[in-house]
Design a protein around this motif. Structure first.
Motif, PDB file in Angstrom:
ATOM      1  N   PRO A  27       0.832  -1.211   0.000  1.00 30.48           N
ATOM      2  CA  PRO A  27       0.000   0.000   0.000  1.00 30.48           C
ATOM      3  C   PRO A  27       0.862   1.255   0.000  1.00 30.48           C
ATOM      4  N   ASP A  28       0.378   2.283  -0.671  1.00 32.27           N
ATOM      5  CA  ASP A  28       1.079   3.559  -0.685  1.00 32.27           C
ATOM      6  C   ASP A  28       0.662   4.356   0.546  1.00 32.27           C
ATOM      7  N   ALA A  29       1.642   4.829   1.290  1.00 31.42           N
ATOM      8  CA  ALA A  29       1.350   5.647   2.469  1.00 31.42           C
ATOM      9  C   ALA A  29       1.224   7.100   2.031  1.00 31.42           C
ATOM     10  N   PRO A  30       0.175   7.779   2.464  1.00 30.70           N
ATOM     11  CA  PRO A  30       0.028   9.186   2.096  1.00 30.70           C
ATOM     12  C   PRO A  30       1.098  10.036   2.762  1.00 30.70           C
ATOM     13  N   GLN A  31       1.503  11.094   2.104  1.00 35.70           N
ATOM     14  CA  GLN A  31       2.488  12.028   2.649  1.00 35.70           C
ATOM     15  C   GLN A  31       1.803  13.008   3.588  1.00 35.70           C
ATOM     16  N   GLY A  32       2.533  13.524   4.538  1.00 36.83           N
ATOM     17  CA  GLY A  32       2.012  14.562   5.406  1.00 36.83           C
ATOM     18  C   GLY A  32       2.222  14.245   6.873  1.00 36.83           C
ATOM     19  N   VAL A  33       2.029  15.249   7.690  1.00 33.51           N
ATOM     20  CA  VAL A  33       2.206  15.096   9.130  1.00 33.51           C
ATOM     21  C   VAL A  33       0.844  14.924   9.796  1.00 33.51           C
ATOM     22  N   ALA A  44       6.084  15.196  25.451  1.00 34.72           N
ATOM     23  CA  ALA A  44       6.120  14.176  24.395  1.00 34.72           C
ATOM     24  C   ALA A  44       5.420  14.689  23.137  1.00 34.72           C
ATOM     25  N   ALA A  45       4.351  15.466  23.306  1.00 36.48           N
ATOM     26  CA  ALA A  45       3.659  16.042  22.143  1.00 36.48           C
ATOM     27  C   ALA A  45       4.573  17.034  21.419  1.00 36.48           C
ATOM     28  N   GLU A  46       5.370  17.801  22.183  1.00 37.07           N
ATOM     29  CA  GLU A  46       6.337  18.713  21.552  1.00 37.07           C
ATOM     30  C   GLU A  46       7.384  17.931  20.773  1.00 37.07           C
ATOM     31  N   LEU A  47       7.882  16.840  21.349  1.00 33.07           N
ATOM     32  CA  LEU A  47       8.862  16.002  20.659  1.00 33.07           C
ATOM     33  C   LEU A  47       8.238  15.363  19.418  1.00 33.07           C
ATOM     34  N   PHE A  48       6.982  14.975  19.510  1.00 40.73           N
ATOM     35  CA  PHE A  48       6.248  14.432  18.362  1.00 40.73           C
ATOM     36  C   PHE A  48       6.258  15.451  17.226  1.00 40.73           C
ATOM     37  N   GLN A  49       5.946  16.703  17.540  1.00 43.09           N
ATOM     38  CA  GLN A  49       5.915  17.758  16.525  1.00 43.09           C
ATOM     39  C   GLN A  49       7.312  17.960  15.909  1.00 43.09           C
ATOM     40  N   GLN A  50       8.351  17.946  16.746  1.00 40.39           N
ATOM     41  CA  GLN A  50       9.713  18.147  16.252  1.00 40.39           C
ATOM     42  C   GLN A  50      10.127  17.036  15.288  1.00 40.39           C
ATOM     43  N   VAL A  51       9.891  15.793  15.697  1.00 39.67           N
ATOM     44  CA  VAL A  51      10.275  14.666  14.842  1.00 39.67           C
ATOM     45  C   VAL A  51       9.427  14.644  13.571  1.00 39.67           C
ATOM     46  N   ASP A  65       1.951   6.562  10.164  1.00 41.98           N
ATOM     47  CA  ASP A  65       2.999   6.228  11.133  1.00 41.98           C
ATOM     48  C   ASP A  65       2.780   6.896  12.481  1.00 41.98           C
ATOM     49  N   VAL A  66       1.589   7.419  12.723  1.00 42.91           N
ATOM     50  CA  VAL A  66       1.327   8.208  13.927  1.00 42.91           C
ATOM     51  C   VAL A  66       1.590   7.400  15.205  1.00 42.91           C
ATOM     52  N   ALA A  67       1.225   6.128  15.250  1.00 39.72           N
ATOM     53  CA  ALA A  67       1.417   5.333  16.466  1.00 39.72           C
ATOM     54  C   ALA A  67       2.903   5.110  16.753  1.00 39.72           C
ATOM     55  N   ARG A 117      17.406   2.489  24.358  1.00 43.82           N
ATOM     56  CA  ARG A 117      17.484   1.392  23.379  1.00 43.82           C
ATOM     57  C   ARG A 117      16.257   1.391  22.459  1.00 43.82           C
ATOM     58  N   HIS A 118      15.090   1.546  23.058  1.00 42.07           N
ATOM     59  CA  HIS A 118      13.873   1.532  22.260  1.00 42.07           C
ATOM     60  C   HIS A 118      13.796   2.765  21.347  1.00 42.07           C
ATOM     61  N   ALA A 119      14.177   3.928  21.862  1.00 38.33           N
ATOM     62  CA  ALA A 119      14.166   5.149  21.050  1.00 38.33           C
ATOM     63  C   ALA A 119      15.142   5.024  19.881  1.00 38.33           C
ATOM     64  N   GLN A 120      16.317   4.465  20.140  1.00 43.21           N
ATOM     65  CA  GLN A 120      17.303   4.312  19.070  1.00 43.21           C
ATOM     66  C   GLN A 120      16.778   3.378  17.996  1.00 43.21           C
ATOM     67  N   SER A 121      16.101   2.313  18.401  1.00 36.12           N
ATOM     68  CA  SER A 121      15.521   1.380  17.446  1.00 36.12           C
ATOM     69  C   SER A 121      14.448   2.062  16.598  1.00 36.12           C
ATOM     70  N   LEU A 122      13.602   2.869  17.240  1.00 36.01           N
ATOM     71  CA  LEU A 122      12.563   3.581  16.503  1.00 36.01           C
ATOM     72  C   LEU A 122      13.147   4.661  15.595  1.00 36.01           C
ATOM     73  N   LEU A 123      14.186   5.337  16.057  1.00 34.48           N
ATOM     74  CA  LEU A 123      14.846   6.337  15.212  1.00 34.48           C
ATOM     75  C   LEU A 123      15.400   5.673  13.948  1.00 34.48           C
ATOM     76  N   ALA A 124      15.985   4.495  14.107  1.00 33.71           N
ATOM     77  CA  ALA A 124      16.519   3.771  12.947  1.00 33.71           C
ATOM     78  C   ALA A 124      15.389   3.361  11.999  1.00 33.71           C
ATOM     79  N   GLU A 125      14.236   2.970  12.555  1.00 34.18           N
ATOM     80  CA  GLU A 125      13.095   2.596  11.717  1.00 34.18           C
ATOM     81  C   GLU A 125      12.660   3.772  10.838  1.00 34.18           C
ATOM     82  N   PHE A 126      12.746   4.981  11.385  1.00 32.82           N
ATOM     83  CA  PHE A 126      12.346   6.169  10.635  1.00 32.82           C
ATOM     84  C   PHE A 126      13.485   6.720   9.778  1.00 32.82           C
TER      85      PHE A 126
END
Length: 153
Positions: A27-33, A44-51, A65-67, A117-126
């Motif tokens: 499936p094609d993922a739509p672009q956008g935030v 955490a909401a501020e960090l969400f906005q930054q990332v 990818d919101v979750a 460790r978990h954050a680094q794994s998620l950063l790599a996923e993105f």
């Protein structure tokens, strides 16, 4: 277990895309935030906005990818919170034992390590780590000077 399959859009960016290795039915993922999820605290909401802004800037932001992005923001906030506790209280605490005082590591150290460790794994996923970025090839945006031909005369 082997490596996780690489998403097709990263294969294209890396220059390794081949028709026999692409998933035509993906499936094609739509672009956008998207907006931060309600369960995220303020930081955490501020960090969400930054990332989200970073991902949007490199063309990888998608509302689907919101979750995962919320998990990343939550983990980054946990790293900040546990680091603040360790800065305030130190890395050890004193307890009494049968032979006198014992210095023990604070439980926040293990909590922070797990969050990191978990954050680094998620950063790599993105694709937001240096190693992940090194695997992506971006076309040159450099444009030729229209007057360069005059230099050759």
């Amino acid at each position: 277990m082997g490596r996780k399959p690489l998403p097709d859009h990263l294969k294209v960016l890396q220059g390794t895309a081949r028709p026999d290795r692409m998933n035509a039915d993906a499936p094609d993922a739509p672009q956008g935030v998207s907006e931060p999820l309600e369960w995220l605290n303020t930081r955490a909401a501020e960090l969400f906005q930054q990332v989200s802004a970073i991902l949007d800037g490199i063309g990888l932001a998608s509302p689907v990818d919101v979750a995962s992005l919320a998990l990343l923001a939550s983990r980054l906030e946990e790293v900040e919170a546990t680091s603040a506790v360790l800065d305030d209280l130190g890395r050890t605490y004193v307890t009494e034992g049968p032979s006198g005082q014992l210095f023990r590591p604070r439980p926040e150290i293990a909590m922070r390590n797990e969050s990191m460790r978990h954050a680094q794994s998620l950063l790599a996923e993105f694709g937001l780590t240096p190693a992940a970025r090194s695997k992506v090839k971006v076309g040159s945006t450099e444009q030729e000077n229209p007057f360069a031909a005059l230099d050759r005369i």
